[in-house]
Design an enzyme around this catalytic site. Structure first.
Site: not given
Ligand code: ARG
Length: 274
Positions: A96, A142, A171, A267
């Site tokens: 990402r 994260r 998250h 999200c």
């Molecule tokens: N696939 C993404 C990740 O794992 C999903 C993010 C979802 N976004 C959020 N704000 N929780 O990073």
């Protein structure tokens, strides 16, 4: 209990169409690359969310999706904007990384001048939630705890660090939702947090709406409120009645395809706070 009816206030959001959405890697327990995704359905469901915001009178800005960045639809993760100040994101996973620059380019092209390229890993509003008194900040999966100090210094608002302990709720915005920022009202799922962070939450938010295991597992906390309307995953059926009791108007949204990426309403939605 506060009197009803609640008042909505017009918001400005940034969203990114799921043009390149797919699940080709797995960076959270919801993502299974062997499960097929229906791109046309993903787009139709996302467009429904966009239409809902617009019909409620909110402004939605659009970010151009870039090929090779399938998670870009989760626009909440790309930055955090408070008082017109933009703290860019720095992603934990290499898959990402390049989304951060796409967001910074958008902010610079759209007249934002107070933009910070972050020093520490933070996944934007995935881990930062804003109320009038505090910025609540997730860590554990994260965003780095160091990003909490960075945000406090940059925004000049007190940041409350919260430890996430359940990988399904990686998250903060998968486990906690601000219902009324002006009055510091939230809902959250206690099971997602460490004992100390649960104690902090119950001290700061003694009247919070607490989600059940089932509603959390339907990503019911991944919701967006304008102070009156709460747009939430429609499968989180147990949240509708308690939200109504508090004077909110819950609006169920079906984002089943994007759920395969581990995200839902919130999200997909970054709030641009002026
Ligand atoms: N696939 C993404 C990740 O794992 C999903 C993010 C979802 N976004 C959020 N704000 N929780 O990073």
């Amino acid at each position: 209990m506060r009197p009803t009816p609640r008042e909505a206030s017009p918001r400005r959001y940034l969203m990114c169409p799921p043009t390149h959405f797919e699940v080709t890697y797995s960076i959270n327990p919801w993502m299974d690359p062997t499960k097929p995704v229906d791109p046309a359905l993903a787009l139709a469901q996302w467009e429904d969310l966009l239409d809902r915001y617009r019909s409620l009178g909110h402004t939605v800005e659009l970010l151009d999706p870039r090929p090779g960045l399938p998670d870009m639809v989760f626009a909440a993760n790309g930055a955090t904007v408070v008082d017109g100040r933009v703290l860019g994101a720095r992603f934990a996973h290499p898959e990402r990384t390049d989304e951060a620059a796409a967001h910074l380019d958008w902010f610079r092209a759209n007249g934002y001048t107070r933009v910070r390229v972050p020093e520490h890993v933070n996944e934007g509003e995935g881990d930062f939630a804003v109320t009038s008194s505090w910025i609540l900040a997730g860590r554990g999966f994260r965003s780095s705890p160091l990003s909490h100090d960075e945000a406090q210094e940059f925004f000049g608002r007190p940041v409350i660090g919260l430890e996430l302990v359940d990988p399904r709720y990686y998250h903060l915005d998968t486990a906690l939702c601000v219902l009324d920022a002006a009055h510091d009202e939230i809902m959250y799922y206690p099971g997602a947090f460490s004992p100390g962070s649960r104690a902090v939450l119950s001290r700061l938010f003694p009247d919070a709406l607490l989600a059940t295991d089932e509603d959390a597992a339907a990503l019911g906390l991944n919701s967006v409120s304008d102070g009156r309307h709460v747009l939430l995953p429609q499968a989180a059926v147990g949240l509708f009645a308690p939200l109504r009791e508090r004077g909110f108007e819950p609006l169920g949204i079906d984002l089943s395809e994007l759920l395969k990426g581990g995200g839902s309403v919130k999200c997909c939605t970054q709030e641009l706070r002026s």
